[in-house]
Design a protein around this motif. Structure first.
Motif, short mmCIF file in Angstrom:
data_model
loop_
_atom_site.label_atom_id
_atom_site.label_comp_id
_atom_site.label_asym_id
_atom_site.label_seq_id
_atom_site.Cartn_x
_atom_site.Cartn_y
_atom_site.Cartn_z
N MET A 1 0.69 -1.35 -0.37
CA MET A 1 -0.04 0.05 -0.26
C MET A 1 1.25 1.38 -0.13
O MET A 1 2.08 1.40 0.73
CB MET A 1 -0.98 -0.06 1.03
CG MET A 1 -1.42 1.05 1.50
SD MET A 1 -2.69 0.97 2.66
CE MET A 1 -3.37 2.64 2.83
N ARG A 2 0.36 2.40 -0.84
CA ARG A 2 1.28 3.15 -0.79
C ARG A 2 0.64 4.38 -0.63
O ARG A 2 -0.21 4.98 -0.85
CB ARG A 2 1.88 3.16 -2.26
CG ARG A 2 2.89 4.83 -2.33
CD ARG A 2 3.37 5.33 -3.71
NE ARG A 2 3.74 6.33 -4.04
CZ ARG A 2 5.11 6.09 -3.63
NH1 ARG A 2 6.29 4.98 -3.86
NH2 ARG A 2 5.84 7.33 -4.77
N GLY B 1 -1.80 6.34 13.06
CA GLY B 1 -3.76 5.72 12.29
C GLY B 1 -4.95 5.98 11.89
O GLY B 1 -5.28 6.11 10.84
N ALA C 1 -6.21 -6.32 4.96
CA ALA C 1 -4.38 -5.85 4.50
C ALA C 1 -4.16 -4.49 5.44
O ALA C 1 -3.35 -4.00 6.01
CB ALA C 1 -3.64 -6.35 3.49
N GLN C 2 -5.59 -3.77 4.74
CA GLN C 2 -5.12 -2.58 4.76
C GLN C 2 -5.57 -1.84 6.30
O GLN C 2 -5.20 -1.58 6.91
CB GLN C 2 -6.66 -2.03 3.97
CG GLN C 2 -6.91 -0.11 3.97
CD GLN C 2 -7.79 0.98 3.12
OE1 GLN C 2 -8.52 -0.15 2.86
NE2 GLN C 2 -7.86 1.71 2.35
N GLU C 3 -6.50 -2.30 7.18
CA GLU C 3 -7.04 -2.10 9.21
C GLU C 3 -5.58 -2.69 9.27
O GLU C 3 -5.52 -2.09 10.34
CB GLU C 3 -9.27 -2.84 8.85
CG GLU C 3 -8.79 -2.61 9.83
CD GLU C 3 -9.24 -1.28 10.61
OE1 GLU C 3 -8.57 -0.78 11.68
OE2 GLU C 3 -9.23 -0.10 9.47
N PHE D 1 -2.58 -2.56 8.33
CA PHE D 1 -1.69 -1.38 8.15
C PHE D 1 -1.91 -0.24 8.72
O PHE D 1 -1.57 -0.28 9.91
CB PHE D 1 -1.17 -1.43 6.85
CG PHE D 1 -0.83 0.26 6.57
CD1 PHE D 1 0.79 -0.15 5.96
CD2 PHE D 1 -1.61 1.41 6.27
CE1 PHE D 1 0.85 1.41 5.64
CE2 PHE D 1 -0.57 2.15 6.36
CZ PHE D 1 0.64 2.18 5.75
N TYR D 2 -2.94 0.42 9.13
CA TYR D 2 -3.46 1.45 9.87
C TYR D 2 -3.96 1.04 11.39
O TYR D 2 -3.49 2.13 12.42
CB TYR D 2 -5.04 1.63 9.78
CG TYR D 2 -5.49 2.36 8.60
CD1 TYR D 2 -4.37 2.86 7.94
CD2 TYR D 2 -6.75 2.18 7.77
CE1 TYR D 2 -4.78 3.83 6.65
CE2 TYR D 2 -6.89 2.68 6.41
CZ TYR D 2 -5.49 3.67 6.14
OH TYR D 2 -6.36 3.81 4.53
N SER E 1 -1.43 -0.83 12.90
CA SER E 1 0.37 -0.83 13.92
C SER E 1 0.14 0.50 13.94
O SER E 1 1.04 0.90 14.69
CB SER E 1 0.88 -1.19 12.25
OG SER E 1 0.81 -0.60 11.05
#
Length: 154
Positions: free
Chosen positions: A1-2, A77, A113-115, A117-118, A120
């Protein structure tokens, strides 16, 4: 993700403001020069950060901007979620929509996966981003001179 360039610029602005002294009001133009980003992009980011209550900006002579206490305490986040929006990582509903969307398992896997990332980033506050060695580097940044007509760094 970018992350988008907008979010990147906003995070850099927040970091620079996090090391400023309480009586040190920085202008958008100064911060844009310090961070080597276009003024117009910085101005849009500052406006959004103001809407979110992260930055307080005052116009006019003697004006400038500061990070609010809420901004200092906010998590990275929460800030990235607010700046990036609630969009999916992939464009399942774009025009034309993906023909696999009715039976696709990728979309939910990417959303998870996006969640993650957030999540973290939820344990990291804006204030903690400027601990050593970052804080001193941010304080050493000076506004770069720009040509008033072209906007290019001189």
């Amino acid at each position: 993700m970018r992350l988008t360039a907008f979010t990147d610029i906003a995070l850099r602005i927040v970091m620079r403001l996090a090391v400023a002294r309480p009586d040190d009001l920085l202008t958008t133009r100064d911060v844009a020069g310090m961070l080597a980003v276009p003024y117009t992009h910085a101005a849009k980011a500052v406006a959004r950060l103001g809407e979110l209550g992260v930055v307080e900006a005052r116009r006019g002579r003697g004006g400038g901007m500061q990070l609010t206490e809420a901004g200092r305490a906010t998590t990275v986040g929460a800030l990235v979620r607010a700046l990036e929006g609630a969009g999916d990582v992939v464009g399942c509903e774009d025009d034309p929509p993906c023909p696999l969307r009715a039976a696709c398992r990728l979309r939910s896997a990417l959303r998870q996966a996006q969640e993650a990332f957030y999540a973290s980033l939820d344990g990291i506050t804006v204030a903690s981003l400027v601990d050593e060695p970052t804080g001193p580097v941010l304080l050493s940044l000076t506004p770069r001179d720009r040509d008033r007509h072209t906007g290019n760094i001189i």
